[in-house]
Design an enzyme around this catalytic site. Structure first.
Site, PDB file in Angstrom:
ATOM      1  N   ASN A 147       0.866  -1.171   0.000  1.00 17.86           N
ATOM      2  CA  ASN A 147       0.000   0.000   0.000  1.00 17.86           C
ATOM      3  C   ASN A 147       0.906   1.224   0.000  1.00 17.86           C
ATOM      4  O   ASN A 147       1.435   1.612   1.027  1.00 17.86           O
ATOM      5  CB  ASN A 147      -0.902  -0.026   1.242  1.00 17.86           C
ATOM      6  CG  ASN A 147      -1.861   1.148   1.289  1.00 17.86           C
ATOM      7  OD1 ASN A 147      -1.823   2.022   0.422  1.00 17.86           O
ATOM      8  ND2 ASN A 147      -2.702   1.177   2.294  1.00 17.86           N
TER       9      ASN A 147
ATOM     10  N   ARG B 269      -2.717  -2.106  -3.263  1.00 16.92           N
ATOM     11  CA  ARG B 269      -3.960  -1.377  -3.012  1.00 16.92           C
ATOM     12  C   ARG B 269      -3.951  -0.107  -3.875  1.00 16.92           C
ATOM     13  O   ARG B 269      -2.983   0.637  -3.886  1.00 16.92           O
ATOM     14  CB  ARG B 269      -4.026  -0.974  -1.544  1.00 16.92           C
ATOM     15  CG  ARG B 269      -5.247  -0.147  -1.254  1.00 16.92           C
ATOM     16  CD  ARG B 269      -4.988   0.899  -0.207  1.00 16.92           C
ATOM     17  NE  ARG B 269      -6.202   1.648   0.059  1.00 16.92           N
ATOM     18  CZ  ARG B 269      -6.231   2.725   0.821  1.00 16.92           C
ATOM     19  NH1 ARG B 269      -5.123   3.168   1.366  1.00 16.92           N
ATOM     20  NH2 ARG B 269      -7.355   3.364   1.014  1.00 16.92           N
TER      21      ARG B 269
ATOM     22  N   HIS C 267     -12.784   2.694   0.348  1.00 14.63           N
ATOM     23  CA  HIS C 267     -12.755   1.653   1.396  1.00 14.63           C
ATOM     24  C   HIS C 267     -13.499   0.391   0.968  1.00 14.63           C
ATOM     25  O   HIS C 267     -13.947  -0.384   1.823  1.00 14.63           O
ATOM     26  CB  HIS C 267     -13.441   2.152   2.702  1.00 14.63           C
ATOM     27  CG  HIS C 267     -12.691   3.224   3.424  1.00 14.63           C
ATOM     28  ND1 HIS C 267     -13.339   4.245   4.076  1.00 14.63           N
ATOM     29  CD2 HIS C 267     -11.369   3.417   3.616  1.00 14.63           C
ATOM     30  CE1 HIS C 267     -12.441   5.053   4.643  1.00 14.63           C
ATOM     31  NE2 HIS C 267     -11.245   4.558   4.369  1.00 14.63           N
TER      32      HIS C 267
ATOM     33  N   GLY D 115     -12.355   5.303  10.818  1.00 11.97           N
ATOM     34  CA  GLY D 115     -10.925   5.339  11.130  1.00 11.97           C
ATOM     35  C   GLY D 115     -10.437   6.764  10.974  1.00 11.97           C
ATOM     36  O   GLY D 115     -11.140   7.709  11.310  1.00 11.97           O
TER      37      GLY D 115
ATOM     38  N   ARG E  78     -10.413  15.441   7.164  1.00 11.69           N
ATOM     39  CA  ARG E  78     -11.319  15.818   6.057  1.00 11.69           C
ATOM     40  C   ARG E  78     -12.659  16.299   6.606  1.00 11.69           C
ATOM     41  O   ARG E  78     -13.167  15.750   7.590  1.00 11.69           O
ATOM     42  CB  ARG E  78     -11.563  14.625   5.136  1.00 11.69           C
ATOM     43  CG  ARG E  78     -10.334  14.215   4.368  1.00 11.69           C
ATOM     44  CD  ARG E  78     -10.591  12.968   3.539  1.00 11.69           C
ATOM     45  NE  ARG E  78      -9.426  12.111   3.591  1.00 11.69           N
ATOM     46  CZ  ARG E  78      -9.456  10.789   3.478  1.00 11.69           C
ATOM     47  NH1 ARG E  78     -10.596  10.156   3.280  1.00 11.69           N
ATOM     48  NH2 ARG E  78      -8.343  10.092   3.548  1.00 11.69           N
TER      49      ARG E  78
ATOM     50  N   ASP F 216      -6.177  12.833  15.657  1.00  9.06           N
ATOM     51  CA  ASP F 216      -6.180  11.479  16.202  1.00  9.06           C
ATOM     52  C   ASP F 216      -7.228  11.334  17.313  1.00  9.06           C
ATOM     53  O   ASP F 216      -7.249  12.097  18.279  1.00  9.06           O
ATOM     54  CB  ASP F 216      -4.783  11.150  16.757  1.00  9.06           C
ATOM     55  CG  ASP F 216      -4.641   9.673  17.069  1.00  9.06           C
ATOM     56  OD1 ASP F 216      -4.015   8.964  16.268  1.00  9.06           O
ATOM     57  OD2 ASP F 216      -5.181   9.226  18.112  1.00  9.06           O
TER      58      ASP F 216
ATOM     59  N   GLY G 190     -13.808   2.508  14.886  1.00 12.82           N
ATOM     60  CA  GLY G 190     -14.945   1.583  14.968  1.00 12.82           C
ATOM     61  C   GLY G 190     -14.621   0.312  15.731  1.00 12.82           C
ATOM     62  O   GLY G 190     -15.483  -0.276  16.385  1.00 12.82           O
TER      63      GLY G 190
ATOM     64  N   ASN H  81     -12.039   0.067  18.091  1.00 17.27           N
ATOM     65  CA  ASN H  81     -11.441   0.284  19.418  1.00 17.27           C
ATOM     66  C   ASN H  81     -12.251   1.151  20.371  1.00 17.27           C
ATOM     67  O   ASN H  81     -11.932   1.223  21.549  1.00 17.27           O
ATOM     68  CB  ASN H  81     -10.049   0.910  19.255  1.00 17.27           C
ATOM     69  CG  ASN H  81      -9.081  -0.058  18.600  1.00 17.27           C
ATOM     70  OD1 ASN H  81      -8.821  -1.120  19.140  1.00 17.27           O
ATOM     71  ND2 ASN H  81      -8.581   0.290  17.425  1.00 17.27           N
TER      72      ASN H  81
ATOM     73  N   GLU I 115      -7.944  -5.478   5.036  1.00 19.76           N
ATOM     74  CA  GLU I 115      -7.902  -5.146   3.608  1.00 19.76           C
ATOM     75  C   GLU I 115      -6.779  -5.900   2.896  1.00 19.76           C
ATOM     76  O   GLU I 115      -6.918  -6.295   1.743  1.00 19.76           O
ATOM     77  CB  GLU I 115      -7.735  -3.625   3.447  1.00 19.76           C
ATOM     78  CG  GLU I 115      -8.984  -2.876   3.884  1.00 19.76           C
ATOM     79  CD  GLU I 115      -8.741  -1.430   4.299  1.00 19.76           C
ATOM     80  OE1 GLU I 115      -8.142  -1.217   5.376  1.00 19.76           O
ATOM     81  OE2 GLU I 115      -9.159  -0.529   3.576  1.00 19.76           O
TER      82      GLU I 115
HETATM   83  P1  ADP Z   1      -6.492   4.736   8.523  1.00 21.71           P
HETATM   84  O1  ADP Z   1      -7.678   5.384   7.871  1.00 21.71           O
HETATM   85  O2  ADP Z   1      -5.238   5.574   8.482  1.00 21.71           O
HETATM   86  O3  ADP Z   1      -6.294   3.282   8.156  1.00 21.71           O
HETATM   87  P2  ADP Z   1      -7.250   3.682  11.117  1.00 21.71           P
HETATM   88  O4  ADP Z   1      -8.368   2.827  10.671  1.00 21.71           O
HETATM   89  O5  ADP Z   1      -6.005   3.044  11.621  1.00 21.71           O
HETATM   90  O6  ADP Z   1      -6.880   4.784  10.066  1.00 21.71           O
HETATM   91  O7  ADP Z   1      -7.841   4.624  12.280  1.00 21.71           O
HETATM   92  C1  ADP Z   1      -7.064   5.588  12.934  1.00 21.71           C
HETATM   93  C2  ADP Z   1      -7.913   6.191  14.045  1.00 21.71           C
HETATM   94  O8  ADP Z   1      -8.279   5.141  14.973  1.00 21.71           O
HETATM   95  C3  ADP Z   1      -7.204   7.261  14.848  1.00 21.71           C
HETATM   96  O9  ADP Z   1      -8.081   8.345  15.087  1.00 21.71           O
HETATM   97  C4  ADP Z   1      -6.872   6.551  16.147  1.00 21.71           C
HETATM   98  O10 ADP Z   1      -6.858   7.439  17.224  1.00 21.71           O
HETATM   99  C5  ADP Z   1      -8.002   5.571  16.278  1.00 21.71           C
HETATM  100  N1  ADP Z   1      -7.566   4.439  17.108  1.00 21.71           N
HETATM  101  C6  ADP Z   1      -6.669   3.494  16.781  1.00 21.71           C
HETATM  102  N2  ADP Z   1      -6.463   2.644  17.822  1.00 21.71           N
HETATM  103  C7  ADP Z   1      -7.251   3.074  18.822  1.00 21.71           C
HETATM  104  C8  ADP Z   1      -7.493   2.647  20.156  1.00 21.71           C
HETATM  105  N3  ADP Z   1      -6.875   1.578  20.661  1.00 21.71           N
HETATM  106  N4  ADP Z   1      -8.400   3.334  20.889  1.00 21.71           N
HETATM  107  C9  ADP Z   1      -9.039   4.388  20.370  1.00 21.71           C
HETATM  108  N5  ADP Z   1      -8.840   4.859  19.121  1.00 21.71           N
HETATM  109  C10 ADP Z   1      -7.973   4.214  18.356  1.00 21.71           C
END
Ligand code: ADP
Length: 401
Positions: A7, A94, A183, A213, A244, A286, A336, A338, A387
């Site tokens: 990727n 990807r 996605h 995410g 975004r 984040d 979603g 975590n 993915e």
């Molecule tokens: P990407 O779109 O870059 O693939 P991800 O699906 O990895 O992104 O999602 C990143 C987001 O998920 C960030 O906002 C991060 O803070 C949140 N995140 C990742 N791990 C955790 C966790 N253990 N608890 C809460 N939020 C999390």
């Protein structure tokens, strides 16, 4: 089959090396990330399954050098997991944008490359980087077949009323301006896994998949096919995301450009890189940072989560309406997967669907879990997305033929 999944971003290469014994039986041999390509302090983070992560800092001038580093790490006598480059049977990439050229994955050839090049205009941050990745592999592993898997492909089943904008028709004819979504590999994967987990017949089901995410999109999956999705011409449309803005009144865009004297490219940067969680909070894109701030009472961080929840609730509602019902709602991706409290907050606003949350199952959910109670009228699941596995499976299927 040993398959390398790549990727490529504009300054990064994410990779996984998978040993695919079959589509269902596979193991992850190693994974990693090359970052800061083009800068003097480039980094390679390489993790062999079951061992600690190893990091190397060095100048990585371009993607070919980055790709060579990845391959060298994979065959390294100490860090490596394969004996030689020849052990790699195929490479899967990807690709963010395939427009309406691709409704499935494809083996890389000149025609495929030309089409990905054409789509660079629709994904200027992503597609050029993906092409660098393909060319880097062609340079380093010239005889290994390559496959491309598109984020847009799963959404090619949308009907014109879902994919057309109400703009003058000639913009669609002349410039292919329409909704493509993104996605797709994630929405496809979690809808298939979720249907199995919930005991649904995928071909006769109504599923809403919430990929939340850093980038976020929600998809209505009817009978296993995407019928609508929240991202559009580019991944900017839809809900609030890390950086975004998602949907805004389009007149806001031209108004701000005039007020702030911004060029189209500058405004594109504002909407894609400086908005969303980052723009509203003024602090971070984040979710973990913002959660810590919200816990301390920061009003802007609280607003970010309130808006995120409202966007999810509204999109789910619109897709329930569009499919005339829903059997299963799925949460996936970084937030979603975590954020149990966020899932619970959202689900508590869907009592009109007869949803009942199993709070204990939700709080401890890992991997693939049903988080609704047995008497809930609609099932809800948390499914970890994968993915790379979808890309590896498609790569295996296409290169075996
Ligand atoms: P990407 O779109 O870059 O693939 P991800 O699906 O990895 O992104 O999602 C990143 C987001 O998920 C960030 O906002 C991060 O803070 C949140 N995140 C990742 N791990 C955790 C966790 N253990 N608890 C809460 N939020 C999390």
């Amino acid at each position: 089959m040993i398959i390398l999944v790549i990727n490529c971003g504009s300054s990064s290469i994410k990779y996984q090396l998978l040993d695919m014994k079959s589509e269902e039986s596979y193991s992850l041999l190693a994974k990693g990330l090359v970052e800061k390509i083009g800068l003097p302090d480039g980094v390679l983070n390489h993790t062999v399954t079951g061992r600690d992560k190893v990091s190397k800092v060095m100048a990585i001038p371009d993607h070919t050098v980055g790709m060579k580093l990845v391959l060298d790490a994979l065959v390294d006598p100490e860090l490596g997991v394969i004996k030689s480059f020849n052990d790699i049977d195929a490479v899967g990439h990807r690709i963010v944008q395939g427009a309406d050229f691709f409704s499935g994955s494809a083996i890389v050839n000149e025609d495929v490359i030309k089409k990905i090049e054409f789509c660079c205009d629709f994904a200027p941050l992503h597609n050029p980087a993906h092409l660098l990745g393909i060319h880097a592999i062609s340079n380093v592993l010239p005889s290994v077949p390559q496959v491309v898997t598109f984020d847009t492909a799963f959404h090619q089943t949308m009907a014109p009323d879902a994919y057309m904008y109400a703009l003058p028709y000639e913009y669609y004819e002349n410039y292919r301006v329409r909704r493509y979504g993104a996605h797709g590999t994630s929405h496809e994967y979690v809808s298939q896994r979720g249907a199995k987990l919930a005991g649904l017949d995928l071909g006769n089901s109504k599923i809403i998949t919430c990929h939340i995410g850093n980038g976020s999109s929600i998809t209505a999956v009817k009978n296993g096919k995407s019928v609508d999705t929240s991202m559009g011409f580019t991944p900017l449309e839809g809900m609030i995301m890390g950086t975004r803005c998602g949907n805004v009144d389009p007149n806001v865009v031209t108004y701000i450009m005039k007020k702030e004297n911004l060029t189209p490219d500058q405004m594109t940067t504002v909407m894609n890189k400086k908005s969303g969680f980052l723009g509203l909070s003024g602090v971070s894109s984040d979710a973990r940072d913002l959660e810590a701030l919200a816990d301390k009472g920061d009003e802007k961080a609280k607003l970010v989560f309130a808006k995120l929840e409202l966007d999810i609730v509204k999109l789910i509602g619109s897709y329930v309406a569009e499919m005339d019902g829903v059997d299963l709602i799925i949460f996936t991706a970084g937030i979603g997967e975590n954020n149990a409290w966020l899932r619970e907050d959202v689900l508590k606003r869907l009592t009109y669907l007869g949803i009942k949350v199993d709070s204990a199952a939700n709080a401890s959910a890992k991997g693939e879990v049903i988080i609704s109670t047995p008497d809930s009228k609609v099932k809800v699941a948390m499914i970890s997305t994968n993915e790379e596995l979808v890309i590896a499976r498609d790569t295996m299927r296409l290169t075996k033929k």
